[in-house]
Design a protein around this motif. Structure first.
Motif, PDB file in Angstrom:
ATOM      1  N   ALA A 186       0.825  -1.208   0.000  1.00 58.55           N
ATOM      2  CA  ALA A 186       0.000   0.000   0.000  1.00 58.55           C
ATOM      3  C   ALA A 186       0.859   1.258   0.000  1.00 58.55           C
ATOM      4  N   ALA A 187       1.929   1.259   0.806  1.00 59.53           N
ATOM      5  CA  ALA A 187       2.823   2.421   0.816  1.00 59.53           C
ATOM      6  C   ALA A 187       3.430   2.631  -0.566  1.00 59.53           C
ATOM      7  N   ALA A 188       3.896   1.553  -1.181  1.00 61.27           N
ATOM      8  CA  ALA A 188       4.529   1.666  -2.498  1.00 61.27           C
ATOM      9  C   ALA A 188       3.544   2.162  -3.545  1.00 61.27           C
ATOM     10  N   ILE A 189       2.343   1.606  -3.548  1.00 62.04           N
ATOM     11  CA  ILE A 189       1.344   2.000  -4.546  1.00 62.04           C
ATOM     12  C   ILE A 189       0.930   3.460  -4.356  1.00 62.04           C
ATOM     13  N   LEU A 213      -9.806  -1.811  10.964  1.00 64.70           N
ATOM     14  CA  LEU A 213      -9.902  -0.631  10.109  1.00 64.70           C
ATOM     15  C   LEU A 213     -11.196   0.125  10.367  1.00 64.70           C
ATOM     16  N   ARG A 214     -12.274  -0.609  10.552  1.00 56.34           N
ATOM     17  CA  ARG A 214     -13.564   0.045  10.743  1.00 56.34           C
ATOM     18  C   ARG A 214     -13.718   0.634  12.138  1.00 56.34           C
ATOM     19  N   GLU A 245      -0.730   1.221  11.515  1.00 54.29           N
ATOM     20  CA  GLU A 245      -0.560   2.621  11.139  1.00 54.29           C
ATOM     21  C   GLU A 245      -0.532   2.769   9.615  1.00 54.29           C
ATOM     22  N   HIS A 246       0.123   1.823   8.934  1.00 54.25           N
ATOM     23  CA  HIS A 246       0.153   1.861   7.471  1.00 54.25           C
ATOM     24  C   HIS A 246      -1.232   1.594   6.887  1.00 54.25           C
ATOM     25  N   VAL A 247      -1.949   0.639   7.470  1.00 54.37           N
ATOM     26  CA  VAL A 247      -3.292   0.323   6.998  1.00 54.37           C
ATOM     27  C   VAL A 247      -4.196   1.548   7.114  1.00 54.37           C
ATOM     28  N   GLN A 248      -4.126   2.217   8.250  1.00 52.69           N
ATOM     29  CA  GLN A 248      -4.951   3.421   8.428  1.00 52.69           C
ATOM     30  C   GLN A 248      -4.586   4.512   7.424  1.00 52.69           C
ATOM     31  N   ASP A 253      -9.784  -0.179   1.797  1.00 50.98           N
ATOM     32  CA  ASP A 253     -10.842  -1.017   2.356  1.00 50.98           C
ATOM     33  C   ASP A 253     -10.283  -2.410   2.602  1.00 50.98           C
ATOM     34  N   ILE A 254     -11.017  -3.203   3.366  1.00 48.72           N
ATOM     35  CA  ILE A 254     -10.690  -4.606   3.601  1.00 48.72           C
ATOM     36  C   ILE A 254     -11.969  -5.407   3.438  1.00 48.72           C
ATOM     37  N   VAL A 255     -11.905  -6.462   2.628  1.00 46.62           N
ATOM     38  CA  VAL A 255     -13.061  -7.323   2.415  1.00 46.62           C
ATOM     39  C   VAL A 255     -12.733  -8.737   2.882  1.00 46.62           C
ATOM     40  N   THR A 256     -13.779  -9.525   3.097  1.00 45.17           N
ATOM     41  CA  THR A 256     -13.581 -10.901   3.530  1.00 45.17           C
ATOM     42  C   THR A 256     -14.131 -11.871   2.488  1.00 45.17           C
TER      43      THR A 256
END
Length: 320
Positions: A186-189, A213-214, A245-248, A253-256
């Motif tokens: 995610a950081a790279a993108i 995340l939510r 911290e990176h995810v935030q 989004d995150i899906v299951t």
């Protein structure tokens, strides 16, 4: 802690060159339907069968001579274990790996084959034993995801996707558990390919990251609950502190996905894509196959994070 930046990502890319494979971004004509298309990043082609070699080698190669002489200790259900063992063998470093008793036999055997000492423990002890060994023997602790060098190494996957992606790429799907891979990707993108969304994918039976995340705070699942999923590489009970911290900061989004969807994706990847994927590595493809309509993208890249699975399980999933 500071987030990993472009400088750390590029340094990792230079450090792992010639050790980690620069895997291709493969078009998947079998997954196109006129509305959307899929590209796959097959990290199963790495020398240890999974993306983890990127972060493990980046971490170990950055150790000082004094740290290398002390040896390293790590814990993992398999892919980080193999990666640390392989990197340590290349660099001449002693490695002790703590693995849960339920780890796939093929992953245990491969870790030992790379020269590491393997200790099998109950899942509840997987975090405690490495700390005890580090204290007793002065080993250097090599975490599976909660470390900037690990995150930067895994982030080279994202750099390569950005460099190889078609111009229309709008969504990257990444398996998520402890969070090292998705943090780096995610950081790279976000830092090098602006405008592309990054979406994490995890099993319904180990969905702590989506909850975190939510909720805006790290959610911890009982270890026993996460062990219900077939995706053994995604059974961490929580995101790491630095990964969260990176995810935030960077994850959209995150899906299951369900257990049946994961099983079906392994079979589809083998039969249509000619790629061997372990269940953990197949969750991103499962998200494309079963959630793409909800996600709204048109051109997807999915990280196939690993292909280390028992032959008997592969046979079962192909004949189900």
């Amino acid at each position: 802690m500071a987030l990993v930046g472009v400088e750390e990502l590029r340094a990792a890319q230079r450090r792992i060159a010639g050790v980690a494979v620069r895997t291709p971004l493969l078009p998947c004509p079998w997954a196109q339907d006129g509305r959307r298309s899929l590209w796959l990043k097959p990290e199963s082609l790495q020398p240890t069968g999974a993306f983890k070699i990127r972060g493990a080698y980046n971490r170990l190669a950055a150790l000082s001579a004094e740290e290398r002489a002390r040896g390293v200790v790590a814990q993992s259900s398999g892919n980080h274990a193999q990666a640390v063992a392989y990197a340590a063998q290349l660099l001449g470093i002693k490695a002790v790996i703590v693995m849960p008793e339920a780890s796939p036999a093929v992953k245990v055997a491969n870790t030992r084959a790379f020269g590491a000492e393997v200790l099998l423990v109950t899942p509840e002890r997987r975090e405690e034993v490495p700390a005890e060994l580090a204290e007793e023997h002065d080993y250097v602790w090599v975490p599976p995801y909660d470390d900037p060098y690990i995150i930067a190494g895994q982030g080279t996957v994202g750099l390569e996707i950005g460099e190889d992606a078609p111009d229309q790429l709008d969504t990257v799907l990444v398996p998520i558990s402890g969070g090292g891979l998705i943090s780096g990707v995610a950081a790279a993108i976000k830092l090098t390919t602006p405008g592309v969304r990054v979406i994490g994918v995890e099993p319904e039976l180990a969905a702590h990251a989506q909850g975190s995340l939510r909720a805006g705070t790290r959610v911890v699942w009982p270890v026993a609950d996460t062990y219900r999923t077939i995706a053994d590489g995604l059974r961490q009970p929580s995101l790491g502190v630095l990964p969260f911290e990176h995810v935030q900061a960077y994850v959209d989004d995150i899906v299951t996905v369900s257990e049946q969807e994961i099983r079906d994706a392994v079979a589809v990847l083998a039969q249509r894509g000619r790629l061997v994927a372990e269940p953990s590595g197949a969750v991103s493809t499962a998200a494309y196959l079963y959630r793409a309509g909800e996600l709204g993208g048109r051109v997807f890249a999915a990280v196939l994070s690993g292909g280390n699975l028992e032959p008997t399980l592969l046979s079962e999933l192909l004949t189900a």
